[in-house]
Design a protein around this motif. Sequence first.
Motif, PDB file in Angstrom:
ATOM      1  N   LEU A  67       0.878  -1.164   0.000  1.00 50.92           N
ATOM      2  CA  LEU A  67       0.000   0.000   0.000  1.00 50.92           C
ATOM      3  C   LEU A  67       0.915   1.214   0.000  1.00 50.92           C
ATOM      4  O   LEU A  67       1.492   1.574   1.023  1.00 50.92           O
ATOM      5  CB  LEU A  67      -0.913  -0.023   1.230  1.00 50.92           C
ATOM      6  N   VAL A  68       1.055   1.845  -1.161  1.00 47.22           N
ATOM      7  CA  VAL A  68       2.108   2.828  -1.356  1.00 47.22           C
ATOM      8  C   VAL A  68       1.583   4.258  -1.260  1.00 47.22           C
ATOM      9  O   VAL A  68       0.564   4.611  -1.839  1.00 47.22           O
ATOM     10  CB  VAL A  68       2.828   2.623  -2.712  1.00 47.22           C
ATOM     11  N   SER A  69       2.319   5.060  -0.514  1.00 48.93           N
ATOM     12  CA  SER A  69       2.064   6.495  -0.397  1.00 48.93           C
ATOM     13  C   SER A  69       3.325   7.226  -0.833  1.00 48.93           C
ATOM     14  O   SER A  69       4.382   6.623  -0.989  1.00 48.93           O
ATOM     15  CB  SER A  69       1.699   6.852   1.042  1.00 48.93           C
ATOM     16  N   PRO A  70       3.256   8.552  -1.029  1.00 44.33           N
ATOM     17  CA  PRO A  70       4.448   9.290  -1.456  1.00 44.33           C
ATOM     18  C   PRO A  70       5.498   9.346  -0.360  1.00 44.33           C
ATOM     19  O   PRO A  70       5.213   9.162   0.826  1.00 44.33           O
ATOM     20  CB  PRO A  70       3.902  10.694  -1.744  1.00 44.33           C
ATOM     21  N   ALA A  84      -1.182  -0.875  -4.280  1.00 45.07           N
ATOM     22  CA  ALA A  84      -2.467  -0.198  -4.108  1.00 45.07           C
ATOM     23  C   ALA A  84      -2.159   1.194  -3.578  1.00 45.07           C
ATOM     24  O   ALA A  84      -1.200   1.392  -2.820  1.00 45.07           O
ATOM     25  CB  ALA A  84      -3.373  -0.966  -3.152  1.00 45.07           C
ATOM     26  N   GLY A  85      -2.949   2.185  -3.975  1.00 48.65           N
ATOM     27  CA  GLY A  85      -2.633   3.576  -3.692  1.00 48.65           C
ATOM     28  C   GLY A  85      -3.114   4.070  -2.333  1.00 48.65           C
ATOM     29  O   GLY A  85      -4.230   3.775  -1.910  1.00 48.65           O
ATOM     30  N   VAL A  86      -2.254   4.841  -1.679  1.00 46.25           N
ATOM     31  CA  VAL A  86      -2.579   5.562  -0.443  1.00 46.25           C
ATOM     32  C   VAL A  86      -2.292   7.033  -0.714  1.00 46.25           C
ATOM     33  O   VAL A  86      -1.156   7.404  -1.016  1.00 46.25           O
ATOM     34  CB  VAL A  86      -1.759   5.037   0.749  1.00 46.25           C
ATOM     35  N   ALA A  87      -3.295   7.872  -0.603  1.00 43.15           N
ATOM     36  CA  ALA A  87      -3.225   9.243  -1.106  1.00 43.15           C
ATOM     37  C   ALA A  87      -2.456  10.183  -0.192  1.00 43.15           C
ATOM     38  O   ALA A  87      -2.598  10.137   1.033  1.00 43.15           O
ATOM     39  CB  ALA A  87      -4.638   9.789  -1.305  1.00 43.15           C
ATOM     40  N   GLY A 143      -9.119   5.093  -7.440  1.00 47.36           N
ATOM     41  CA  GLY A 143      -9.247   3.783  -6.817  1.00 47.36           C
ATOM     42  C   GLY A 143      -8.338   3.556  -5.637  1.00 47.36           C
ATOM     43  O   GLY A 143      -8.042   2.408  -5.276  1.00 47.36           O
ATOM     44  N   PHE A 144      -7.888   4.630  -4.969  1.00 43.99           N
ATOM     45  CA  PHE A 144      -7.010   4.478  -3.814  1.00 43.99           C
ATOM     46  C   PHE A 144      -7.779   3.872  -2.639  1.00 43.99           C
ATOM     47  O   PHE A 144      -9.000   4.005  -2.540  1.00 43.99           O
ATOM     48  CB  PHE A 144      -6.423   5.825  -3.406  1.00 43.99           C
ATOM     49  N   VAL A 145      -7.033   3.235  -1.732  1.00 42.71           N
ATOM     50  CA  VAL A 145      -7.668   2.509  -0.625  1.00 42.71           C
ATOM     51  C   VAL A 145      -7.520   3.212   0.721  1.00 42.71           C
ATOM     52  O   VAL A 145      -8.099   2.773   1.722  1.00 42.71           O
ATOM     53  CB  VAL A 145      -7.116   1.079  -0.522  1.00 42.71           C
ATOM     54  N   GLY A 146      -6.746   4.276   0.792  1.00 49.81           N
ATOM     55  CA  GLY A 146      -6.531   4.987   2.048  1.00 49.81           C
ATOM     56  C   GLY A 146      -5.820   6.295   1.797  1.00 49.81           C
ATOM     57  O   GLY A 146      -5.616   6.711   0.649  1.00 49.81           O
ATOM     58  N   VAL A 156       1.691  14.155  -7.548  1.00 50.11           N
ATOM     59  CA  VAL A 156       2.247  13.004  -6.831  1.00 50.11           C
ATOM     60  C   VAL A 156       1.233  11.865  -6.797  1.00 50.11           C
ATOM     61  O   VAL A 156       1.575  10.697  -7.047  1.00 50.11           O
ATOM     62  CB  VAL A 156       2.657  13.419  -5.403  1.00 50.11           C
ATOM     63  N   ASN A 157      -0.011  12.189  -6.505  1.00 50.25           N
ATOM     64  CA  ASN A 157      -1.041  11.144  -6.464  1.00 50.25           C
ATOM     65  C   ASN A 157      -1.278  10.543  -7.850  1.00 50.25           C
ATOM     66  O   ASN A 157      -1.515   9.338  -7.983  1.00 50.25           O
ATOM     67  CB  ASN A 157      -2.339  11.705  -5.890  1.00 50.25           C
ATOM     68  N   ASP A 158      -1.228  11.371  -8.881  1.00 53.08           N
ATOM     69  CA  ASP A 158      -1.375  10.851 -10.238  1.00 53.08           C
ATOM     70  C   ASP A 158      -0.239   9.878 -10.569  1.00 53.08           C
ATOM     71  O   ASP A 158      -0.452   8.864 -11.247  1.00 53.08           O
ATOM     72  CB  ASP A 158      -1.396  11.994 -11.255  1.00 53.08           C
TER      73      ASP A 158
END
Length: 332
Positions: free
Chosen positions: A61-64, A102-105, A130-133, A86-88
Amino acid sequence: MIIDSHAHITGPMELYQYFRQVSGGSGPARIAALEYSDERLEETLAPHLAEIAAVGTDLQLVSPRPWAVPTGDRREAIVLQITEQVNDMIGRSVKLHPDRFAGVAALPQAAGTNVKFCVNELERCVTELGFVGCKINPDPGEGAVATPHMGDEYWYPLYEKMVELDVPALVHSGPYRFSREPELNYFPGEEAVTAWGMLRTPRVFEDFPNLKIIIGHGGGYIPYQAGRGRAFRLNAMRNDPSLESFDDTMRRLYYDTVLYDQPAMDLLVKVVGADRCLFGSDKPANGSVNDPVTGRPLNDTKPLIEAVPGITDAETAAIFEGNARRIYSRLS
């Protein structure tokens, strides 16, 4: 399956060099997006993917990176646009490797800004990308501008949106350009401040019983100081016997396992319980160096969890996968 709930993704370094140029001066209030190809993005992801595959991690679960968003910049529009880019980039990485990421904003937090400023970007990331957190920086002022602790109503608009969307937040400090603390302490220190702010009273969780907050880096210093929390709560219960115990309040939070030595991991699981722990590595990051004793990377935390005294197979399965699936309800 091994789900890593605390991981960061970098993307092309020219993206961050561009951001630093923009946020380092007093330039325009709006910036154009930096263009780069999927091939360039894949090139930057290759060593990351190789590192997590080497230790058997299935999904991150990846965040910046913490320094990706210049929260200390007073130009709200610049902070928002950098956050969106960054989120894009994370969204593109997830699309390229949906079996791995999976995306973490990131949130467009800026010093002195109303937290409502974050709500639209959170909704965009969840509903469109479609981010999860999400990831919350508890100190967007970067040590220079005070922000209310996370038990304060200042944060309520964000909590309302998180509950509405049913997404958890990983509490993780960001840049620390103006702090007197080195990075070594800044992250766990600010995360401990966050946890104390939310644990000082059960009020936040009474107002938001479905709020899901994960405290990064093993809860900061909370597990080590749980006895102090119990003492303060017992004193408060003299005047209000209806208060729940400190341990019950502490178990309303979740904690990742970004801890790089066995005694710390043992203490975390013993104090908060395996059902409140989510596997995390912070990989790849500063811990991606080999321990001269074991020969393993320090951020290879899986063997530490498996070696916790008395831990059962069911508990390790919960830490590695089950708890993440229960908390991150948007994981497919």
